[in-house]
Write an enzyme that holds these catalytic residues in place. Sequence first.
Site, short mmCIF file in Angstrom:
data_model
loop_
_atom_site.label_atom_id
_atom_site.label_comp_id
_atom_site.label_asym_id
_atom_site.label_seq_id
_atom_site.Cartn_x
_atom_site.Cartn_y
_atom_site.Cartn_z
N ASP A 17 0.73 -1.32 0.06
CA ASP A 17 0.09 -0.01 -0.10
C ASP A 17 0.75 1.15 0.16
OD1 ASP A 17 -2.25 -1.60 0.11
OD2 ASP A 17 -2.24 -1.73 2.32
N ARG A 71 8.88 -1.71 11.11
CA ARG A 71 8.03 -1.60 12.44
C ARG A 71 6.57 -2.35 12.10
NH1 ARG A 71 6.56 3.39 14.46
NH2 ARG A 71 7.12 4.41 12.52
O1 RIB Z 1 -2.66 -4.49 2.42
C1 RIB Z 1 -2.52 -4.42 3.85
C2 RIB Z 1 -4.12 -4.40 4.21
O2 RIB Z 1 -4.80 -5.54 3.77
C3 RIB Z 1 -4.23 -4.91 5.94
O3 RIB Z 1 -4.02 -3.65 6.46
C4 RIB Z 1 -5.76 -5.23 5.97
O4 RIB Z 1 -6.45 -4.59 6.53
C5 RIB Z 1 -6.06 -5.95 4.33
O5 RIB Z 1 -7.01 -5.06 3.83
#
Ligand code: RIB
Length: 286
Positions: free
Chosen positions: A234, A267
Amino acid sequence: MTASAPHIVVVGSVNLDMTVRVRALPRPGETVTNGELHCFPGGKGANQALAARRLGAKVSLIACVGDDTNAEAALHLLKADGVDLTQVTVDSGTPTGVAMITVDDEAENQIVVAPGANRRLTPQRVAIPDAVAMICQLEVPLDTLLEAASQFSGFLCINLAPVRDVPAELIARADLIVVNEIEAAHYGETLHRAAGMVALTYGRRGASLLQGAVTLAKRAAHTVNAVDTTGAGDTFTAALVLALVEGQAPEEALAFACTAAALSAERAGAQPSMPRRADVLAILEP
Ligand code: RIB
């Protein structure tokens, strides 16, 4: 954030991550004990919104949560960092999304999601504001993403995660698609039909950025002592979009994204570990 910070809108999920750290991930049918439970804000949409914000963008999140205490816990870091949450709707009677995550000593994870209110982010709840870029993932209904894409004419990034069957028009509309190795194997040929750029991430081995058959950039991962890779993809996605809409060249943008992603693994938790722009630049421009 400067007055000229690019405005990025994120349409996606909000989850509360229930993370258990164990020595080794369980095999099917196996019970693993001596875990340590932690709750972190998560969800791919929320994670990408926070990462973009910490790296220097002005960010609006369009999402849906339940009217439970998990919602507050899931949104608190976004609030603290000033992500615009005016379009996060509350669906009464539906639980906020929850992800059950197991992380082992090698920083590998397994994630199972109960989407809850993320499924209630209906097309009617979407009004895309003026923005230079929009980022979507696949943890909310696909008809909502189609509606969002139809309302937006700027730079569209779709992170094809988690794996789902995606309408061809979304792939065709995307200026940037982001996938990891597992997702790339699932989508296969479909990715070759993408008109925009495709970013492929290889975990500890780095990432590449392609346009059709042309490799625009390749980058080895920045080496860190990885503790928890949840949310690294992400962070990568948000950082790459921000860098590209800022006008950074492909090589430079990929370096920015790979470094931000690596730092986010140092972390525990998807969101607490997300780096700020200065952290990334301290490595890229020491
Ligand atoms: O990409 C990681 C995310 O995937 C996590 O935070 C979890 O909530 C899932 O949506």
